[in-house]
Design an enzyme around this catalytic site. Structure first.
Site, PDB file in Angstrom:
ATOM      1  N   CYS A  72      50.450  52.197  31.732  1.00 32.16           N
ATOM      2  CA  CYS A  72      49.229  52.424  32.485  1.00 32.16           C
ATOM      3  C   CYS A  72      48.512  53.748  32.256  1.00 32.16           C
ATOM      4  CB  CYS A  72      49.598  52.295  33.955  1.00 32.16           C
ATOM      5  SG  CYS A  72      48.240  52.558  35.026  1.00 32.16           S
ATOM      6  N   HIS A 127      45.573  56.377  39.161  1.00 33.59           N
ATOM      7  CA  HIS A 127      46.800  56.724  38.416  1.00 33.59           C
ATOM      8  C   HIS A 127      46.587  57.771  37.326  1.00 33.59           C
ATOM      9  CE1 HIS A 127      51.017  55.132  37.084  1.00 33.59           C
ATOM     10  NE2 HIS A 127      51.031  56.315  37.668  1.00 33.59           N
TER      11      HIS A 127
HETATM   12 CA    CA Z   1      49.789  48.745  33.881  1.00 33.64          CA
END
Ligand code: CA
Length: 489
Positions: A72, A127
């Site tokens: 990610c 994130h």
């Molecule tokens: Ca991911």
């Protein structure tokens, strides 16, 4: 008014009308952990994804698109900045109390489009850290998405399985009561609230060892958190909240200003907790049910564009931040059903891997009248390329130093017959010791045991390592990768 002045005015009016009509709104949906084989239009047969299939039918389905990284945070870093994350130490999977990984002032996909006159929004998972020192979730969280160019941001700070389990709107945690402040720790237990490893009986789904710390909404997470009870999300309604935010953002836009929405759903990252209305609707347990939930989210966006009459002038792209994974991090009782359908189709590897299953992802693009409908494109492209590509669509020359690694693939996206093949693409996993490089049909994968070489045109499943039989090609790809590593700008 003299005729020539009248003509000038008419010309200017016409000119601005044309540029307004050809500068599309842009909605980029980057889902989480959705693999190459996870949705209907890419071959999934145990889930139903009518809204994503509609995008494929009304737009073009790209078959060789890549997330740039197989996890990610580095993918999102590259998407935002047009720069490979492996060039910047510390851009691996970020903890929930990370500082902002993109220095303020860095040109981003949002700041470039904002400079081009776009209204910009981020809704979903972030994130990429917040602030310049360990964030205090009780005060202003900045710099963050707003300082990087988003006019509006409503987001999950890290991931669904990490604390803090709250939404942030622009700079503030949503619904936080000052009398119940949030404390977050990734170092050790804090406070005296129950934790997953000690209170398995409290849990609605059981987490593995690494997901057994703070309990929020009956689900244990990575990391410890106390307080902020009113602000804590309910997993079952995260998709509803984000979809409502996206719809409202689109509705609020002015007719005479184009907009850019980066929508980053939580689905289908773990914990996979479908709203009760999606439970049991797929043949693959909760993992399949959250794919249905994700498809519903896409349907909410498409329906809004239809209702407002702006679908024609809106580029919609759907992709994923890395390949799919079948994990049993949480036991929701349906894990045996998860693997019924191969999340990455025939591809080798999964999330976290340098093989195709780690980073080759679905990529659907619809822009009526500009991107052909119902077509398939085998062109190589990656999420790192979207900054310069979108800037071009917005009529902007990118800022000096912006997007050192992204390539403007506007002609590729529009299926222009004259589009050139993308030059070599570098791919990474969470760790940066080993990378992979893709050049045309060929791919070099670095491993602890030495480089592997694959011809993807003949061997998409990466079953035949040709490194020994093609030493010259290994040498040339290794040299290209070394040059990429050495390049500073
Ligand atoms: Ca991911």
């Amino acid at each position: 008014m003299p005729l020539y002045r009248l003509l000038t005015v008419l010309f200017l009016l016409l000119g601005s009308a044309v540029s307004a009509a050809t500068r599309p709104n842009i909605i980029l949906i980057v889902s989480d952990d959705v693999g190459y084989g996870d949705i209907g239009c890419y071959g999934a047969t145990h889930v139903r994804t009518p809204n994503l299939d509609r995008l494929a039918r009304e737009g073009t389905r790209f078959t060789d698109a890549h997330a740039t990284a197989s996890v990610c945070t580095p993918t999102r870093f590259a998407l935002l900045t047009g720069k490979y994350a492996w060039r910047v130490p510390g851009t691996g999977i970020a903890p929930g109390d990370s500082t902002l990984l993109i220095p303020q002032g860095t040109p981003t996909i949002a700041s470039e489009l904002k400079s081009a006159g776009y209204s910009t929004g981020l809704i979903g998972k972030w994130h990429l850290g917040l602030g310049t020192t360990t964030p205090d979730f009780n005060s202003d969280l900045k710099p963050g998405p707003v300082e990087l160019g988003f006019d509006y941001a409503f987001f999950i700070p890290a991931t669904g399985d990490r604390v803090p389990c709250v939404f942030v709107q622009n700079h503030r945690v949503v619904d936080l009561e000052p009398t119940d402040p949030i404390t977050v720790s990734y170092k050790g237990r804090i406070g005296n609230e129950p934790i997953g490893s000690e209170h398995q009986d409290w849990l609605k789904i059981k987490g593995d060892r690494s997901h057994s710390d703070a309990i929020v909404n009956g689900i244990s997470r990575i990391g410890f958190m106390t307080g902020g009870h009113r602000a804590q999300w309910v997993d079952e309604t995260i998709a509803d909240t984000l979809a409502r935010q996206a719809v409202t953002f689109i509705e609020r836009q002015k007719e005479d200003q184009p907009f850019f929405l980066l929508l980053t759903p939580h689905d289908i990252h773990e914990p996979m907790v479908p709203n009760p209305r999606f439970r049991g609707t797929s043949d693959c347990g909760w993992r399949g049910d959250v794919i249905h939930q994700l498809d519903w989210t896409v349907g909410e966006v498409l329906g809004t564009l239809d209702r407002l009459g702006i679908a024609k002038n809106t580029l919609v792209i759907f992709s994923s931040d890395n390949g799919g994974a079948i994990k049993s991090t949480y036991d929701d009782g349906t894990n045996p059903l998860h693997g019924r359908q191969s999340s990455n189709g025939i591809l080798r590897g999964q999330k976290g891997s340098l093989y195709e299953g780690g980073h080759r992802v679905p990529f659907l693009a619809r822009w009526p009248g500009h991107i052909p409908a119902g077509r398939e494109s085998p062109a190589l492209l990656a999420l790192v390329d979207l900054l310069p590509t979108f800037a071009d669509l917005a009529g902007r020359t990118i800022s000096t130093g912006a997007s050192p690694d992204g390539v403007n693939l506007k002609s590729t996206l529009l299926l222009d017959a004259k589009a050139k093949q993308r030059p070599a693409l570098v791919l990474q996993s969470n760790r940066t010791t080993y990378l992979a490089i893709r050049d045309g049909d060929w791919k070099l994968v670095e491993t602890a045991a030495g480089p592997q070489l694959y011809n993807l045109a003949a061997d998409l499943v990466e079953a035949h390592d040709l490194a020994k039989s093609e030493p010259a090609r290994v040498k040339s790809l290794a040299a290209k990768l070394a040059a990429e590593r050495a390049r500073t700008q």
